[in-house]
Design a protein around this motif. Structure first.
Motif, mmCIF file in Angstrom:
data_model
loop_
_atom_site.group_PDB
_atom_site.id
_atom_site.type_symbol
_atom_site.label_atom_id
_atom_site.label_comp_id
_atom_site.label_asym_id
_atom_site.label_seq_id
_atom_site.Cartn_x
_atom_site.Cartn_y
_atom_site.Cartn_z
ATOM 1 N N ALA A 338 44.983 26.659 23.960
ATOM 2 C CA ALA A 338 45.108 26.541 22.613
ATOM 3 C C ALA A 338 46.299 26.741 21.987
ATOM 4 O O ALA A 338 46.692 26.663 20.734
ATOM 5 N N ALA A 339 47.411 27.237 22.733
ATOM 6 C CA ALA A 339 48.594 27.493 22.257
ATOM 7 C C ALA A 339 49.730 27.138 23.322
ATOM 8 O O ALA A 339 49.602 27.166 24.349
ATOM 9 N N PHE A 340 50.907 26.560 22.639
ATOM 10 C CA PHE A 340 51.875 25.968 23.383
ATOM 11 C C PHE A 340 53.592 26.578 23.180
ATOM 12 O O PHE A 340 53.304 26.938 21.878
ATOM 13 N N GLY A 341 54.050 26.615 24.045
ATOM 14 C CA GLY A 341 55.259 27.278 23.614
ATOM 15 C C GLY A 341 55.948 27.771 24.742
ATOM 16 O O GLY A 341 55.085 28.372 25.864
ATOM 17 N N LEU A 342 57.314 28.205 24.759
ATOM 18 C CA LEU A 342 58.106 29.185 25.847
ATOM 19 C C LEU A 342 57.362 30.245 26.276
ATOM 20 O O LEU A 342 57.195 30.633 27.359
ATOM 21 N N THR A 343 56.982 31.155 25.236
ATOM 22 C CA THR A 343 56.518 32.532 25.461
ATOM 23 C C THR A 343 55.198 32.478 25.957
ATOM 24 O O THR A 343 54.799 33.200 26.952
#
Length: 658
Positions: A338-343
């Motif tokens: 439910a969350a995207f991004g590099l971290t």
């Protein structure tokens, strides 16, 4: 035994494909794809007329087998009888191998035979198979169709079904589930042969190709799944076929035969498992970029043809899902991040790699070295504190496992990591990057980059859980080709050959000690009765399921409604009640999910249960209902039995009409 018909057809297809492809391994992959298409077409066509039963299936396979035989005889005649034994049974390729390769090949063959014996002799008993893989097959057999039906477990409906199509054919024709596990076993062997071909395309010599196959076949997860009714080996087979023919296409150029192979393998992969979209996407991009560079706009027509073949193979399943769920993919699962991004990506990459971290126990060094799983977990927790994210971040962690931990080595097919194999993959990747003298280094690097991108895409899209080990299988198998090529070409030949022997020897602990289908030990498959084996993953249910079935058999009732609450362990009921049969019908009732409208549909709305069997998993302080209402009909409890394990109570209730 009627199941000999599809088996004979596969053998005949191998002979046909041996005249089409130059390599025997290519012929095997081609035959498996042809067989996969036949299974799909027969299933879909017979389902349209509700003829998915033993009579029509037998007639269909008789026609298919006779047709293939007639074609072979007309095309090749008596010559085939003379040349086939020499071509397929010649011992010279094995005789020519060095001693070390002979040893590793014999060891791998013995391991595969043991896994195959387990597949045939052991009852299918993985929890997913009991809940939906095999349960859906029983509904299909009863309904004479793979059309959707009312079910408390919608996994039985929207999940991609090809593996179950194949199992259903064998189960219907053999009147048992003795051959159900063999679909995964055959797929495992096919994947090993296919990945050796990928290694050949990447420039591996004979020893590197054999090492690639052994690497793929000795992974703990590969071994444990090789005798199950899951579908991870099956999707791996089709993905391996797709990747191999993509590499051949990039070498030879687009040809009609290769285009058909690409579309067929991609279509079968998608029809087998939803994660195939993830596994195939980076390789589709690589193929597309190659096409744009070399063919320009001429690439459009072949790509459209490829996609058309893949969509056509999935058309039946897409339409069924669209009709019920409003989308071809079915119900959206809760296992996507439910969350995207590099971290978040870095977090999931580290945590997924940690599933394969118990190298100390993998190598049996725990008597001299303290296992490092606890230390690894602490290090990962500290790392997450540094990057500013919770190590058990709910947005990217499965709701089934709310706390991150590093698992120890396992003999369970849900959680078995591949620590040694991961270490070898990392070492091979390092060798690739530092060794500038490797043959076809650019192609190898692009393959490494694409396979790595597949793993990164997997980590970005799916939540973390310990059971992700199972879904890593196709990625590890694809990396096997890289391992075989790099180690076979970069290191001394003896080192590569000895590594193969070491991997085979180490693999036998998983061959013999499968958690739920062991060949050795106190509860091995020879000591445990077959009915008991179905309950290996849920032993607390055996007594109450058996007693409930006996009670039902004592009643004069032909229509049994089924209700499941917080549990979906269904398949053993069908066996205990000897269903489906003409005098007994089982159907889910009181459904409250997307399939509820089917309960009152024309096909299923005429079902009126005289008994309702309710299976419940509940907390010890939760009471059982003594009355039940299905549509307008009231039912009262006439029998009940419960078993408790820890704080959870499993109960089966029988309700009769008021």
């Amino acid at each position: 035994m009627l199941a000999i018909l599809p088996i004979a057809s596969l053998i005949l297809l191998i002979l046909i494909n041996s005249k089409i492809f130059q390599l025997k391994r290519e012929a095997l992959l081609g035959a498996l794809m042809c067989w996969g298409i036949i299974v799909t077409v027969l299933t879909e066509v017979l389902s349209l007329v509700r003829g998915f039963n033993v009579i029509f299936l037998t007639l269909s396979w008789l026609i298919v087998t006779a047709g293939i035989t007639f074609f072979l005889w007309k095309a090749y005649g008596p010559r085939l009888l003379k040349t086939a034994p020499k071509q397929w049974l010649s011992p010279y390729p094995f005789i020519d191998l060095p001693v070390t390769l002979k040893l590793s090949t014999i060891g791998m063959a013995l391991a595969l035979l043991a896994i195959g014996a387990t597949a045939v002799l052991a009852a299918p008993n993985h929890s997913d198979s009991m809940e939906y893989h095999l349960s859906r097959i029983m509904h299909w057999m009863q309904n004479g169709s793979v059309a959707h039906y009312p079910s408390h477990n919608i996994f039985q409906l929207y999940q991609n079904p090809w593996s179950e199509f194949a199992i259903a054919h064998l189960q219907i024709l053999s009147h048992s589930d003795r051959l159900s596990n063999t679909v995964q076993w055959i797929s495992m062997i096919g994947s090993m042969l296919g990945v050796s071909l990928i290694a050949k395309e990447l420039g591996a010599k004979r020893n590197g190709q054999i090492l690639a196959a052994i690497f793929a076949g000795t992974m703990p997860m590969a071994i444990l799944q090789g005798s199950s009714t899951n579908n991870d080996h099956v999707v791996t087979l089709w993905i391996v076929c797709f990747v191999y023919f993509a590499l051949v296409t990039m070498r030879q150029g687009l040809k009609p035969l290769l285009l058909v192979c690409l579309g067929t393998s991609l279509g079968l992969a998608i029809l087998t498992k939803g994660t195939a979209y993830i596994y195939a996407f980076p390789f589709c991009i690589w193929l597309l970029l190659w096409g744009i560079k070399n063919l320009g706009l001429r690439m459009v027509k072949p790509m459209v043809g490829l996609l058309a073949i893949a969509i056509a193979i999935n058309a039946g399943h897409y339409l069924r899902n669209f009709g019920l769920f409003g989308t071809p993919l079915g119900s959206p699962g809760d296992e996507t991040g439910a969350a995207f991004g590099l971290t978040y990506l870095i977090s999931n990459v580290v945590r997924n790699l940690a599933l394969h971290a118990d190298i100390v126990r993998n190598l049996h060094l725990d008597s001299v070295i303290t296992p490092t799983t606890g230390l690894t977990e602490k290090a990962i927790t500290i790392f997450h504190n540094i990057i500013g994210i919770d190590v058990s971040e709910p947005l990217i962690t499965s709701a089934k496992e709310t706390r991150f931990y590093v698992p120890s080595i396992s003999f369970n097919e849900d959680k078995a990591g591949n620590p040694l194999h991961l270490l070898i993959i990392l070492a091979s990747s390092g060798l690739l990057l530092i060794n500038g003298r490797l043959q076809q280094r650019r192609q190898l690097f692009l393959y490494w980059l694409t396979t790595t991108a597949t793993f990164l895409l997997f980590c970005q899209l799916l939540t973390w859980s310990t059971s992700r080990c199972r879904l890593h299988l196709p990625i590890f198998v694809l990396f096997a080709a890289l391992v075989g090529t790099v180690i076979g070409n970069a290191l001394n030949r003896r080192v590569a050959n000895i590594l193969g022997i070491f991997l085979v020897l180490l693999s036998f602990q998983w061959v013999l000690s499968n958690d739920i289908r062991p060949l050795t030990g106190e509860n091995n498959i020879f000591a445990a009765s077959r009915p008991s084996q179905y309950f290996t993953s849920q032993p607390v249910l055996e007594e109450i399921y058996t007693n409930a079935a006996n009670e039902i058999n004592n009643q004069s009732c032909a229509n049994i409604g089924m209700v499941f609450e917080n549990i979906s362990f269904e398949y053993p009921y069908w066996l205990l009640l000897d269903a489906p049969r003409r005098s007994l019908r089982l159907q889910h009732v009181g459904v409250d999910n997307e399939s509820a409208p089917l309960e009152t549909s024309r096909r299923y709305g005429q079902f009126e249960p005289c008994l309702v069997m309710k299976t419940v998993s509940r907390n010890q302080d939760a009471p059982l209902e003594t009355e039940l209402q299905i549509e307008e009909q009231q039912y009262r409890e006439i029998w009940q039995q419960s078993n408790q394990r820890g704080k959870s109570i499993k109960s089966v209730q029988l309700f009769a009409m008021n």
